[in-house]
Design an enzyme around this catalytic site. Structure first.
Site, PDB file in Angstrom:
ATOM      1  N   LEU A 148       0.857  -1.201   0.000  1.00  0.00           N
ATOM      2  CA  LEU A 148       0.000   0.000   0.000  1.00  0.00           C
ATOM      3  C   LEU A 148       0.891   1.249   0.000  1.00  0.00           C
ATOM      4  O   LEU A 148       0.894   2.040   0.927  1.00  0.00           O
ATOM      5  CB  LEU A 148      -0.938  -0.012   1.213  1.00  0.00           C
ATOM      6  CG  LEU A 148      -2.113   0.957   1.136  1.00  0.00           C
ATOM      7  CD1 LEU A 148      -3.131   0.525   0.086  1.00  0.00           C
ATOM      8  CD2 LEU A 148      -2.790   1.109   2.495  1.00  0.00           C
ATOM      9  N   GLY A 149       1.649   1.368  -1.084  1.00  0.00           N
ATOM     10  CA  GLY A 149       2.496   2.556  -1.253  1.00  0.00           C
ATOM     11  C   GLY A 149       1.740   3.598  -2.054  1.00  0.00           C
ATOM     12  O   GLY A 149       0.510   3.616  -2.063  1.00  0.00           O
ATOM     13  N   ARG A 150       2.510   4.433  -2.757  1.00  0.00           N
ATOM     14  CA  ARG A 150       1.864   5.530  -3.501  1.00  0.00           C
ATOM     15  C   ARG A 150       0.914   4.995  -4.564  1.00  0.00           C
ATOM     16  O   ARG A 150      -0.205   5.478  -4.712  1.00  0.00           O
ATOM     17  CB  ARG A 150       2.941   6.415  -4.149  1.00  0.00           C
ATOM     18  CG  ARG A 150       3.732   7.218  -3.148  1.00  0.00           C
ATOM     19  CD  ARG A 150       4.899   7.909  -3.806  1.00  0.00           C
ATOM     20  NE  ARG A 150       5.928   6.956  -4.169  1.00  0.00           N
ATOM     21  CZ  ARG A 150       7.223   7.064  -3.836  1.00  0.00           C
ATOM     22  NH1 ARG A 150       7.635   8.100  -3.143  1.00  0.00           N
ATOM     23  NH2 ARG A 150       8.097   6.156  -4.193  1.00  0.00           N
ATOM     24  N   ILE A 151       1.357   3.981  -5.303  1.00  0.00           N
ATOM     25  CA  ILE A 151       0.481   3.444  -6.354  1.00  0.00           C
ATOM     26  C   ILE A 151      -0.622   2.599  -5.721  1.00  0.00           C
ATOM     27  O   ILE A 151      -1.791   2.663  -6.125  1.00  0.00           O
ATOM     28  CB  ILE A 151       1.276   2.609  -7.386  1.00  0.00           C
ATOM     29  CG1 ILE A 151       2.415   3.433  -7.979  1.00  0.00           C
ATOM     30  CG2 ILE A 151       0.346   2.106  -8.495  1.00  0.00           C
ATOM     31  CD1 ILE A 151       3.342   2.646  -8.901  1.00  0.00           C
ATOM     32  N   ARG A 171       4.988  -4.326   4.755  1.00  0.00           N
ATOM     33  CA  ARG A 171       5.910  -4.531   5.880  1.00  0.00           C
ATOM     34  C   ARG A 171       5.334  -3.965   7.179  1.00  0.00           C
ATOM     35  O   ARG A 171       5.568  -4.482   8.241  1.00  0.00           O
ATOM     36  CB  ARG A 171       7.268  -3.883   5.572  1.00  0.00           C
ATOM     37  CG  ARG A 171       8.178  -4.803   4.766  1.00  0.00           C
ATOM     38  CD  ARG A 171       9.343  -4.050   4.240  1.00  0.00           C
ATOM     39  NE  ARG A 171       8.891  -2.900   3.461  1.00  0.00           N
ATOM     40  CZ  ARG A 171       9.676  -1.957   2.975  1.00  0.00           C
ATOM     41  NH1 ARG A 171      10.961  -1.990   3.192  1.00  0.00           N
ATOM     42  NH2 ARG A 171       9.195  -0.958   2.256  1.00  0.00           N
ATOM     43  N   ARG A 228       6.159  -6.647 -10.332  1.00  0.00           N
ATOM     44  CA  ARG A 228       7.311  -7.355 -10.892  1.00  0.00           C
ATOM     45  C   ARG A 228       6.998  -8.840 -10.927  1.00  0.00           C
ATOM     46  O   ARG A 228       6.441  -9.394  -9.965  1.00  0.00           O
ATOM     47  CB  ARG A 228       8.560  -7.140 -10.024  1.00  0.00           C
ATOM     48  CG  ARG A 228       9.184  -5.769 -10.120  1.00  0.00           C
ATOM     49  CD  ARG A 228       9.839  -5.527 -11.498  1.00  0.00           C
ATOM     50  NE  ARG A 228      10.489  -4.243 -11.578  1.00  0.00           N
ATOM     51  CZ  ARG A 228       9.908  -3.115 -12.020  1.00  0.00           C
ATOM     52  NH1 ARG A 228       8.645  -3.120 -12.420  1.00  0.00           N
ATOM     53  NH2 ARG A 228      10.593  -1.983 -12.080  1.00  0.00           N
ATOM     54  N   ASP A 252       0.644  -8.204 -15.968  1.00  0.00           N
ATOM     55  CA  ASP A 252       1.315  -7.190 -16.782  1.00  0.00           C
ATOM     56  C   ASP A 252       2.825  -7.400 -16.763  1.00  0.00           C
ATOM     57  O   ASP A 252       3.543  -6.771 -17.525  1.00  0.00           O
ATOM     58  CB  ASP A 252       0.959  -5.794 -16.226  1.00  0.00           C
ATOM     59  CG  ASP A 252       1.491  -4.665 -17.092  1.00  0.00           C
ATOM     60  OD1 ASP A 252       1.292  -4.723 -18.319  1.00  0.00           O
ATOM     61  OD2 ASP A 252       2.119  -3.732 -16.542  1.00  0.00           O
ATOM     62  N   GLU A 257      10.452 -11.563 -18.457  1.00  0.00           N
ATOM     63  CA  GLU A 257       9.889 -10.798 -19.571  1.00  0.00           C
ATOM     64  C   GLU A 257      11.021 -10.185 -20.414  1.00  0.00           C
ATOM     65  O   GLU A 257      12.095  -9.905 -19.869  1.00  0.00           O
ATOM     66  CB  GLU A 257       8.953  -9.695 -19.036  1.00  0.00           C
ATOM     67  CG  GLU A 257       9.639  -8.697 -18.125  1.00  0.00           C
ATOM     68  CD  GLU A 257       8.653  -7.715 -17.512  1.00  0.00           C
ATOM     69  OE1 GLU A 257       7.639  -8.151 -16.943  1.00  0.00           O
ATOM     70  OE2 GLU A 257       8.914  -6.509 -17.618  1.00  0.00           O
ATOM     71  N   HIS A 275       3.806  -5.500 -19.915  1.00  0.00           N
ATOM     72  CA  HIS A 275       4.416  -4.532 -18.969  1.00  0.00           C
ATOM     73  C   HIS A 275       4.153  -3.094 -19.418  1.00  0.00           C
ATOM     74  O   HIS A 275       5.073  -2.377 -19.822  1.00  0.00           O
ATOM     75  CB  HIS A 275       5.926  -4.785 -18.819  1.00  0.00           C
ATOM     76  CG  HIS A 275       6.497  -4.114 -17.590  1.00  0.00           C
ATOM     77  ND1 HIS A 275       7.596  -4.586 -16.914  1.00  0.00           N
ATOM     78  CD2 HIS A 275       6.114  -3.010 -16.901  1.00  0.00           C
ATOM     79  CE1 HIS A 275       7.859  -3.810 -15.880  1.00  0.00           C
ATOM     80  NE2 HIS A 275       6.970  -2.829 -15.857  1.00  0.00           N
ATOM     81  N   GLY A 277       2.134  -0.747 -17.497  1.00  0.00           N
ATOM     82  CA  GLY A 277       1.485   0.054 -16.457  1.00  0.00           C
ATOM     83  C   GLY A 277       1.657   1.547 -16.655  1.00  0.00           C
ATOM     84  O   GLY A 277       0.704   2.326 -16.514  1.00  0.00           O
TER      85      GLY A 277
HETATM   86  C1  GLV Z   1       7.767   0.214 -14.116  1.00  0.00           C
HETATM   87  O1  GLV Z   1       7.690  -0.958 -14.019  1.00  0.00           O
HETATM   88  C2  GLV Z   1       8.510   1.054 -13.240  1.00  0.00           C
HETATM   89  O2  GLV Z   1       9.228   0.534 -12.373  1.00  0.00           O
HETATM   90  O3  GLV Z   1       8.427   2.277 -13.384  1.00  0.00           O
END
Ligand code: GLV
Length: 309
Positions: A148-151, A171, A228, A252, A257, A275, A277
């Site tokens: 639950l970080g910024r994204i 964490r 990832r 994604d 990859e 990938h 995003g």
């Molecule tokens: C994308 O995967 C990023 O780390 O910005």
């Protein structure tokens, strides 16, 4: 004389143009003899633009002061080695939060409603012979967010807007967040309908989403990975998707990859994405601008806009 910098891989065109206006850029990925290029630059190069930097390259560039990564995830840079050598590392946070959150919700709905498969159904002329199967909705379901970080927070509010219940694992518990915290990932997976991965990659999180976690998510559960590939035991995931012990996955990112295990191609309970995003013009341009801004600030002796080391 402009500073000379080493670029380690292809960057966005606009970022390369902007770097070229300010620096003399040497492109390692295009060099026929990479070692010779590194040797020739060793006495002068103080900065790298791009990732894929380990201790060997750092040691070959004794004047290296900064590595400016294109991307929020910097798992391709050995940050412990950088810290030990007093090399700064920067990334490109925040500017991609909305783009990644948008594709996450897109993948969730695409998987729940099998949108890519439905598109194929129409294109292949199958509709006149019968309707597409009934599926499931995401409203009313519980989504467990790993990271639950910024994204992660942007994903959380969008899931709330979709009338989902949001819980999270990471964490640490974040007391100011309104969502229920699980200190064990496997418990959260058991209690969730959806498991969304948006935690950093790297050794510390490798295969955190183990077979046990995937089995806990279960035959009705859906996995979404926009972080990832290394976070998941990919072989176990494929096996469980094939045997329907895991309900579905929207992916994604992959372990090796852009190579994707062919086993995924035959499955109708997965949605695959290359990938992407952050792959929009507006976001990638902002990411590139941040790479340039970090390097410019470094050489001007100013605070770095987004340092991680
Ligand atoms: C994308 O995967 C990023 O780390 O910005």
């Amino acid at each position: 004389m402009p500073e000379e910098i080493l670029q380690t891989h292809k960057l966005l065109d606009r970022c390369e143009v902007e770097l070229g206006k300010r620096f003399t850029v040497h492109k390692l990925h295009l060099a026929d003899d990479k070692e010779a290029l590194i040797r020739s630059l060793a006495p002068r190069v103080r900065a790298i633009a791009g990732g894929n930097v380990g201790p060997e390259l750092m040691d070959k560039l004794p004047r290296l002061e900064i590595i400016a990564n294109f991307g929020v995830g910097y798992d391709s840079i050995d940050t412990a080695a950088a810290r030990a050598r007093s090399i700064r590392v920067t990334n490109t946070p925040n500017v991609l939060n909305d783009a990644v959150a948008e594709i996450t919700l897109g993948l969730m709905i695409a998987l729940a409603r099998r949108i890519p498969q439905a598109d194929q159904y129409v294109r292949q002329g199958k509709w006149p012979s019968g309707n597409f199967p009934l599926l499931t909705e995401i409203n009313g379901k519980t989504v467990g967010i790993l990271g639950l970080g910024r994204i992660g927070k942007e994903i959380a509010v969008r899931c709330q807007a979709m009338k989902m219940r949001v819980v999270y694992h990471g964490r640490h518990r974040q007391p100011d967040e309104p969502f229920i915290y699980y200190d064990k990932l496997v418990d959260m997976a058991r209690d969730s309908d959806w498991l969304v991965l948006i935690a950093p990659g790297g050794k510390a999180t490798e295969k955190l989403v183990s077979r046990e976690v995937l089995e806990a998510l279960g035959p009705e559960g859906y996995l979404v990975n926009v972080a990832r590939g290394t976070l998941v035991d990919e072989a176990a995931m494929l096996d469980l998707l094939q045997s329907r012990k895991l309900g579905g996955a929207a992916l994604d990112v992959f372990e090796t990859e852009p190579q994707v295990p062919e086993g995924f191609f035959a499955l109708d309970n997965v949605v695959l994405s290359p990938h992407q995003g952050s792959a929009t013009h507006q976001t990638r341009n902002k990411m590139g601008d941040l790479v340039v801004a970090n390097l410019v600030a470094h050489f001007a002796g100013e605070p770095l806009p987004s340092a991680v080391v």
